[in-house]
Scaffold this motif. Structure first.
Motif, PDB file in Angstrom:
ATOM      1  N   SER A   1      39.545  58.349  11.884  1.00 45.69           N
ATOM      2  CA  SER A   1      40.256  59.401  11.139  1.00 45.69           C
ATOM      3  C   SER A   1      40.170  59.069   9.658  1.00 45.69           C
ATOM      4  CB  SER A   1      41.716  59.516  11.587  1.00 45.69           C
ATOM      5  OG  SER A   1      42.437  58.356  11.226  1.00 45.69           O
ATOM      6  N   GLU A   2      40.088  60.090   8.807  1.00 47.47           N
ATOM      7  CA  GLU A   2      39.827  59.855   7.394  1.00 47.47           C
ATOM      8  C   GLU A   2      40.993  59.185   6.669  1.00 47.47           C
ATOM      9  OE1 GLU A   2      39.205  63.353   5.087  1.00 47.47           O
ATOM     10  OE2 GLU A   2      40.595  64.575   6.236  1.00 47.47           O
TER      11      GLU A   2
ATOM     12  N   VAL B   1      38.644  64.090  12.021  1.00 45.55           N
ATOM     13  CA  VAL B   1      38.576  63.028  13.018  1.00 45.55           C
ATOM     14  C   VAL B   1      37.182  63.045  13.633  1.00 45.55           C
ATOM     15  CG1 VAL B   1      39.554  62.075  15.134  1.00 45.55           C
ATOM     16  CG2 VAL B   1      41.031  63.266  13.514  1.00 45.55           C
ATOM     17  N   SER B   2      36.493  61.905  13.598  1.00 44.31           N
ATOM     18  CA  SER B   2      35.141  61.801  14.156  1.00 44.31           C
ATOM     19  C   SER B   2      35.162  60.952  15.412  1.00 44.31           C
ATOM     20  CB  SER B   2      34.187  61.176  13.134  1.00 44.31           C
ATOM     21  OG  SER B   2      34.043  62.023  12.009  1.00 44.31           O
TER      22      SER B   2
ATOM     23  N   GLN C   1      41.009  54.815   5.697  1.00 45.21           N
ATOM     24  CA  GLN C   1      40.406  55.280   6.942  1.00 45.21           C
ATOM     25  C   GLN C   1      40.898  54.426   8.109  1.00 45.21           C
ATOM     26  OE1 GLN C   1      36.033  54.734   7.762  1.00 45.21           O
ATOM     27  NE2 GLN C   1      35.981  56.924   7.334  1.00 45.21           N
ATOM     28  N   GLN C   2      41.132  55.092   9.270  1.00 42.54           N
ATOM     29  CA  GLN C   2      41.594  54.398  10.461  1.00 42.54           C
ATOM     30  C   GLN C   2      40.502  54.455  11.524  1.00 42.54           C
ATOM     31  OE1 GLN C   2      44.827  52.960  10.326  1.00 42.54           O
ATOM     32  NE2 GLN C   2      44.548  53.611   8.195  1.00 42.54           N
ATOM     33  N   CYS C   3      40.212  53.310  12.157  1.00 37.26           N
ATOM     34  CA  CYS C   3      39.135  53.253  13.149  1.00 37.26           C
ATOM     35  C   CYS C   3      39.597  52.469  14.369  1.00 37.26           C
ATOM     36  CB  CYS C   3      37.889  52.586  12.570  1.00 37.26           C
ATOM     37  SG  CYS C   3      37.248  53.358  11.065  1.00 37.26           S
TER      38      CYS C   3
ATOM     39  N   THR D   1      32.710  65.744  15.099  1.00 34.89           N
ATOM     40  CA  THR D   1      33.744  65.725  14.064  1.00 34.89           C
ATOM     41  C   THR D   1      34.587  66.999  14.159  1.00 34.89           C
ATOM     42  OG1 THR D   1      32.405  64.384  12.564  1.00 34.89           O
ATOM     43  CG2 THR D   1      34.219  65.639  11.589  1.00 34.89           C
ATOM     44  N   LYS D   2      35.897  66.812  14.238  1.00 33.59           N
ATOM     45  CA  LYS D   2      36.819  67.930  14.277  1.00 33.59           C
ATOM     46  C   LYS D   2      37.773  67.843  13.079  1.00 33.59           C
ATOM     47  CE  LYS D   2      35.887  70.063  18.240  1.00 33.59           C
ATOM     48  NZ  LYS D   2      35.563  71.503  18.343  1.00 33.59           N
ATOM     49  N   VAL D   3      38.038  68.999  12.458  1.00 35.26           N
ATOM     50  CA  VAL D   3      39.048  69.072  11.397  1.00 35.26           C
ATOM     51  C   VAL D   3      40.313  69.636  12.022  1.00 35.26           C
ATOM     52  CG1 VAL D   3      39.677  70.062   9.183  1.00 35.26           C
ATOM     53  CG2 VAL D   3      37.310  69.357   9.601  1.00 35.26           C
ATOM     54  N   LEU D   4      41.356  68.820  12.083  1.00 37.19           N
ATOM     55  CA  LEU D   4      42.592  69.171  12.769  1.00 37.19           C
ATOM     56  C   LEU D   4      43.678  69.492  11.747  1.00 37.19           C
ATOM     57  CD1 LEU D   4      42.503  66.255  15.359  1.00 37.19           C
ATOM     58  CD2 LEU D   4      41.458  68.522  15.564  1.00 37.19           C
ATOM     59  N   SER D   5      44.349  70.623  11.915  1.00 42.63           N
ATOM     60  CA  SER D   5      45.407  71.050  10.986  1.00 42.63           C
ATOM     61  C   SER D   5      46.774  70.654  11.538  1.00 42.63           C
ATOM     62  CB  SER D   5      45.355  72.562  10.769  1.00 42.63           C
ATOM     63  OG  SER D   5      44.158  72.924  10.104  1.00 42.63           O
TER      64      SER D   5
END
Length: 321
Positions: free
Chosen positions: A186-187, A199-200, A166-168, A253-257
């Motif tokens: 980001s996860e 990404v939160s 995980q990146q913060c 929280t967004k799920v980005l493709s």
């Protein structure tokens, strides 16, 4: 014009149609002639090359910066005039097919790529010379994929171990008497082409104005020619989050493709490299925007099916006064 058609084709070695170091590159050259044709030379060549070119304005002069690197170059002569000039080699009328085979060198080479001021291309070219003034050419490129599992890191770097971590990042800014805190998570850092990444964003808005988060994919292309360099950047808007009113906090929280056709990250070319970042910006009007960037490595390959996680709730609360 006795030569009516000239075509060079290659045989695929896998379903993806890509080639890698050590593969056999075979195919055929087809030439159609209306009558018996004399040639001085008829050959097919295979080439792997990186090339960069751009222009700078220095005063009233335009300076061209250019460089290239040849990874391999092979020629296979189909027909050649043994007497060098009298056109003794003959192609009979009609359709003529000539097979060829090359072995791609088993060395580290970058994948095919086309950027703003440079490209890495692997190609086949057939050339039929009848005379000094009559030359026929045809060319096709074939997709090449590096064998390097991590073309973005040297063996000494530990970036590989962090691909699944995980990146913060956190940033705090003051606007007048108010304070805004932005936390982005980001996860993971490594993501395959076409894969989705969560990404939160946590916003603590203790200011007097409303702020809105925006999510971007940042692309950075770097080109080098004889110690001179130039950079091209491009920001792609992924999504816009909900606005966060004054004196409140919210987690989004967004799920980005990741686009399926996005070229993977690479550093294994001496003339160019390609990097990515995830960027979150808070629109803070009229002050300067608040932003955070997180590293992102795009990997080649088919994405795995995304596991269904329980949806994260959005926290929306008033800050203590």
């Amino acid at each position: 014009m006795t030569v009516k058609h000239l075509l060079v084709e290659y045989n695929k070695v896998n379903e993806q149609g890509t080639f890698s170091p050590g593969d056999i590159l075979s195919g055929k050259v087809t030439v159609m002639t209306s009558k018996e044709t004399k040639v001085q030379c008829f050959l097919v060549k295979a080439k792997g090359k990186a090339k960069v070119t751009w222009c700078d304005q220095e005063g009233e002069a335009t300076v061209v910066h250019s460089d290239k690197k040849i990874y391999f170059y092979f020629e296979y002569i189909i027909l050649q005039d043994k007497n060098r000039g009298n056109g003794s080699e003959i192609i009979r009328p009609g359709r003529n097919v000539y097979p060829f085979t090359f072995v791609i060198p088993n060395i580290d080479m970058p994948s095919s790529y086309r950027g703003k001021w440079g490209n890495i291309a692997y190609s086949l070219q057939a050339k039929l010379t009848q005379s000094l003034w009559l030359v026929h050419k045809t060319k096709t490129e074939f997709p090449f994929l590096t064998k390097a599992e991590f073309p973005f890191a040297s063996k000494s770097e530990m970036i590989i171990t962090g691909l699944k971590e995980q990146q913060c990042a956190t940033r705090i800014s003051f606007y007048g008497t108010g304070k805004i805190t932005l936390n982005v998570t980001s996860e993971k850092m490594g993501v395959k082409q076409g894969e989705a990444i969560a990404v939160s964003v946590e916003v603590l808005n203790n200011s007097a104005g409303t702020v809105t988060p925006k999510f971007y994919l940042c692309e950075k292309q770097t080109f080098v020619a004889k110690s001179k360099g130039i950079v091209h950047t491009n920001d792609i808007l992924f999504a816009t989050g909900d606005s966060v009113p004054a004196e409140t906090s919210q987690t989004i929280t967004k799920v980005l493709s990741i686009p399926l056709q996005l070229p993977p990250t690479f550093f294994n070319c001496s003339l160019m490299k390609l990097e990515y970042r995830l960027k979150v910006i808070l629109d803070v009007n009229p002050a300067k925007d608040l932003e955070i960037k997180l590293p992102l490595v795009v990997l080649w390959g088919s994405p795995k099916p995304r596991q269904q996680h329980q949806r994260r709730s959005i926290c929306f609360k008033n800050l203590p006064g």
